[in-house]
Design a protein around this motif. Structure first.
Motif, PDB file in Angstrom:
ATOM      1  N   TYR A 245       0.900  -1.471   0.033  1.00  0.00           N
ATOM      2  CA  TYR A 245      -0.177   0.276  -0.274  1.00  0.00           C
ATOM      3  C   TYR A 245       0.599   1.060   0.284  1.00  0.00           C
ATOM      4  O   TYR A 245       0.749   2.676  -0.184  1.00  0.00           O
ATOM      5  CB  TYR A 245      -0.880   0.274   0.938  1.00  0.00           C
ATOM      6  N   GLY A 246       2.347   0.918   0.512  1.00  0.00           N
ATOM      7  CA  GLY A 246       2.725   2.659   0.581  1.00  0.00           C
ATOM      8  C   GLY A 246       3.200   3.093  -0.564  1.00  0.00           C
ATOM      9  O   GLY A 246       3.655   3.693  -1.339  1.00  0.00           O
ATOM     10  N   MET A 247       3.977   1.823  -1.562  1.00  0.00           N
ATOM     11  CA  MET A 247       3.806   1.771  -2.941  1.00  0.00           C
ATOM     12  C   MET A 247       2.668   2.631  -3.785  1.00  0.00           C
ATOM     13  O   MET A 247       3.205   3.374  -4.795  1.00  0.00           O
ATOM     14  CB  MET A 247       4.354   0.364  -4.034  1.00  0.00           C
ATOM     15  N   ALA A 248       1.787   1.713  -3.202  1.00  0.00           N
ATOM     16  CA  ALA A 248       0.752   2.695  -4.393  1.00  0.00           C
ATOM     17  C   ALA A 248       0.203   3.926  -3.564  1.00  0.00           C
ATOM     18  O   ALA A 248       0.349   5.186  -4.551  1.00  0.00           O
ATOM     19  CB  ALA A 248      -0.639   1.705  -3.853  1.00  0.00           C
ATOM     20  N   ALA A 252       0.568   6.959  -7.066  1.00  0.00           N
ATOM     21  CA  ALA A 252      -0.706   7.735  -6.772  1.00  0.00           C
ATOM     22  C   ALA A 252       0.234   9.174  -6.154  1.00  0.00           C
ATOM     23  O   ALA A 252      -0.128  10.091  -7.425  1.00  0.00           O
ATOM     24  CB  ALA A 252      -1.552   7.490  -6.104  1.00  0.00           C
ATOM     25  N   GLU A 253       0.869   9.269  -5.655  1.00  0.00           N
ATOM     26  CA  GLU A 253       1.461  10.969  -5.276  1.00  0.00           C
ATOM     27  C   GLU A 253       2.147  11.652  -6.149  1.00  0.00           C
ATOM     28  O   GLU A 253       2.395  12.550  -6.731  1.00  0.00           O
ATOM     29  CB  GLU A 253       1.753  10.701  -4.068  1.00  0.00           C
ATOM     30  N   GLU A 254       3.200  10.436  -6.818  1.00  0.00           N
ATOM     31  CA  GLU A 254       3.844  11.198  -8.179  1.00  0.00           C
ATOM     32  C   GLU A 254       3.392  11.548  -9.168  1.00  0.00           C
ATOM     33  O   GLU A 254       3.483  11.873  -9.819  1.00  0.00           O
ATOM     34  CB  GLU A 254       5.167   9.173  -8.724  1.00  0.00           C
ATOM     35  N   ALA A 255       1.868  10.743  -9.283  1.00  0.00           N
ATOM     36  CA  ALA A 255       1.468  10.430 -11.386  1.00  0.00           C
ATOM     37  C   ALA A 255       0.239  12.133 -10.663  1.00  0.00           C
ATOM     38  O   ALA A 255       0.710  13.278 -12.076  1.00  0.00           O
ATOM     39  CB  ALA A 255       0.294   9.756 -11.687  1.00  0.00           C
ATOM     40  N   PHE A 256       0.106  12.216  -9.447  1.00  0.00           N
ATOM     41  CA  PHE A 256      -0.349  13.198  -9.432  1.00  0.00           C
ATOM     42  C   PHE A 256       0.264  14.599  -9.167  1.00  0.00           C
ATOM     43  O   PHE A 256      -0.280  15.842  -9.313  1.00  0.00           O
ATOM     44  CB  PHE A 256      -1.849  13.571  -8.024  1.00  0.00           C
ATOM     45  N   GLY A 257       1.575  14.737  -8.616  1.00  0.00           N
ATOM     46  CA  GLY A 257       2.065  15.303  -8.038  1.00  0.00           C
ATOM     47  C   GLY A 257       3.338  15.757 -10.156  1.00  0.00           C
ATOM     48  O   GLY A 257       2.480  16.780 -10.419  1.00  0.00           O
ATOM     49  N   THR A 260       4.969  12.189 -12.708  1.00  0.00           N
ATOM     50  CA  THR A 260       5.534  11.043 -13.905  1.00  0.00           C
ATOM     51  C   THR A 260       5.192   9.626 -12.831  1.00  0.00           C
ATOM     52  O   THR A 260       4.834   9.802 -12.483  1.00  0.00           O
ATOM     53  CB  THR A 260       7.692  10.990 -13.376  1.00  0.00           C
ATOM     54  N   TYR A 261       6.532   8.329 -13.506  1.00  0.00           N
ATOM     55  CA  TYR A 261       6.021   7.207 -12.927  1.00  0.00           C
ATOM     56  C   TYR A 261       7.264   6.509 -12.449  1.00  0.00           C
ATOM     57  O   TYR A 261       7.149   5.469 -12.415  1.00  0.00           O
ATOM     58  CB  TYR A 261       5.210   6.583 -14.228  1.00  0.00           C
ATOM     59  N   ASN A 262       7.960   7.623 -11.687  1.00  0.00           N
ATOM     60  CA  ASN A 262       9.864   6.242 -11.692  1.00  0.00           C
ATOM     61  C   ASN A 262       9.559   5.173 -10.610  1.00  0.00           C
ATOM     62  O   ASN A 262       9.588   5.146  -9.801  1.00  0.00           O
ATOM     63  CB  ASN A 262      10.659   7.496 -11.065  1.00  0.00           C
ATOM     64  N   ALA A 263       7.993   5.702  -9.308  1.00  0.00           N
ATOM     65  CA  ALA A 263       7.252   4.740  -8.119  1.00  0.00           C
ATOM     66  C   ALA A 263       7.638   3.690  -8.482  1.00  0.00           C
ATOM     67  O   ALA A 263       7.607   2.675  -8.470  1.00  0.00           O
ATOM     68  CB  ALA A 263       7.108   5.612  -7.579  1.00  0.00           C
ATOM     69  N   LEU A 264       6.594   2.944 -10.341  1.00  0.00           N
ATOM     70  CA  LEU A 264       6.936   1.616 -10.276  1.00  0.00           C
ATOM     71  C   LEU A 264       7.759   0.909 -11.371  1.00  0.00           C
ATOM     72  O   LEU A 264       7.392  -0.417 -11.547  1.00  0.00           O
ATOM     73  CB  LEU A 264       5.629   1.881 -11.938  1.00  0.00           C
ATOM     74  N   VAL A 265       8.743   1.429 -11.020  1.00  0.00           N
ATOM     75  CA  VAL A 265      10.193   1.562 -11.081  1.00  0.00           C
ATOM     76  C   VAL A 265      10.705  -0.511 -10.390  1.00  0.00           C
ATOM     77  O   VAL A 265      10.711  -0.010  -8.963  1.00  0.00           O
ATOM     78  CB  VAL A 265      11.323   1.795 -11.959  1.00  0.00           C
ATOM     79  N   GLY A 266      10.852  -1.132 -10.288  1.00  0.00           N
ATOM     80  CA  GLY A 266      10.498  -2.437 -10.055  1.00  0.00           C
ATOM     81  C   GLY A 266       9.456  -3.143  -9.742  1.00  0.00           C
ATOM     82  O   GLY A 266       9.712  -4.471  -8.988  1.00  0.00           O
TER      83      GLY A 266
END
Length: 280
Positions: A245-248, A252-257, A260-266
């Motif tokens: 849930y932390g990753m989710a 979300a915060e990156e996409a809305f901020g 970008t989408y770098n949090a999806l790496v890995g």
């Protein structure tokens, strides 16, 4: 042999298999799952057994942890996980999804019907200031669980959770006193969350004449260190669900901020997860 007898024999075998995993110095590691996908991912990583997390299960079904989720929803999820994996499954049933020992017994009967071979039953009381059930009350609930399992002919592993340290309501002496009472009432193992200090863990292992379960996470001793202390069972609890849930939230915060989408790496790729869901 009928299909029902075959199912019973298979469950008895898994129950004995699960019991045999609780060895001091060689703990069974439980990376707790909260749905079928997480259970299959954990199994594919090498798990010898699957444990559910009551918090993760409740959150995934839209309820808070702490005796709020409806029993039938929890049991349905257990049945889905049992049907999806080939290793033994133990279910976290919070305080038993019931106000009375008989109702706890009904929960255990339903969990056994779902195919699980172990349960966690905690002694915390939810819904107010931190509190633990009176020892006699908790022992009656554990005896009810044991009686139902014995009547069913399944050697269910009853893991009695002692929340003295987690709730700040007692120390070593109180914990050991409760543990011994719970074992006399039919528990097979003792789970003491909230303890990671090596000296205290060693004291618990020394003073409790049964498999000791420790809750681990960042900052806790490593698995080899806990094994040397004599721990028989290591759980990650709600940690894996919290990490997911932390990753989710980060995504979300990156996409809305920043957009970008770098949090999806890995992340696990679609093909890997889909293959796990189509496995037979």
């Amino acid at each position: 042999m009928t299909e029902q007898q075959n199912l019973m024999t298979g469950q008895q075998h898994r129950a004995e298999q699960f019991r045999g995993l609780h060895n001091a110095g060689e703990p069974v590691v439980l990376v707790n799952a909260w749905d079928v996908a997480s259970a299959r991912i954990v199994e594919a990583a090498g798990a010898r057994a699957i444990a559910t997390t009551s918090a993760g299960v409740a959150w995934s079904l839209g309820a808070p942890d702490g005796d709020v989720l409806a029993r039938d929803l929890a049991v349905d999820l257990v049945a889905r996980i049992v049907g999806a994996v080939s290793v033994p499954v133990t279910a976290d049933i919070e305080s038993g999804f019931g106000a009375t020992p008989d109702q706890v017994g009904e929960t255990v009967r339903a969990v056994l019907t779902a195919g699980a071979v172990g349960v966690n039953i905690e002694d915390a009381v939810h819904g107010g200031a931190p509190a633990l059930r009176p020892v006699d009350d908790q022992c009656a609930r554990l005896r009810a669980a044991r009686s139902v399992a014995d009547d069913a002919g399944i050697p269910l592993f009853v893991n009695a959770r002692v929340d003295t340290f987690l709730r700040g309501l007692g120390g070593l002496a109180e914990t050991v006193e409760r543990a011994n009472a719970y074992l006399a009432a039919g528990a097979d193992g003792i789970f003491v969350p909230g303890v990671v200090d090596p000296e205290l863990v060693a004291d618990l292992v020394r003073d409790i004449p049964a498999p000791v379960n420790i809750l681990a996470g960042p900052g806790a001793p490593s698995l080899p260190e806990l094994a040397k202390l004599g721990v028989s069972r290591l759980s990650l609890g709600s940690g894996p669900a919290e990490a997911a849930y932390g990753m989710a939230r980060r995504v979300a915060e990156e996409a809305f901020g920043t957009g970008t989408y770098n949090a999806l790496v890995g992340a696990l790729d679609w093909g890997t997860v889909n293959a796990l869901m189509t496995r037979r």
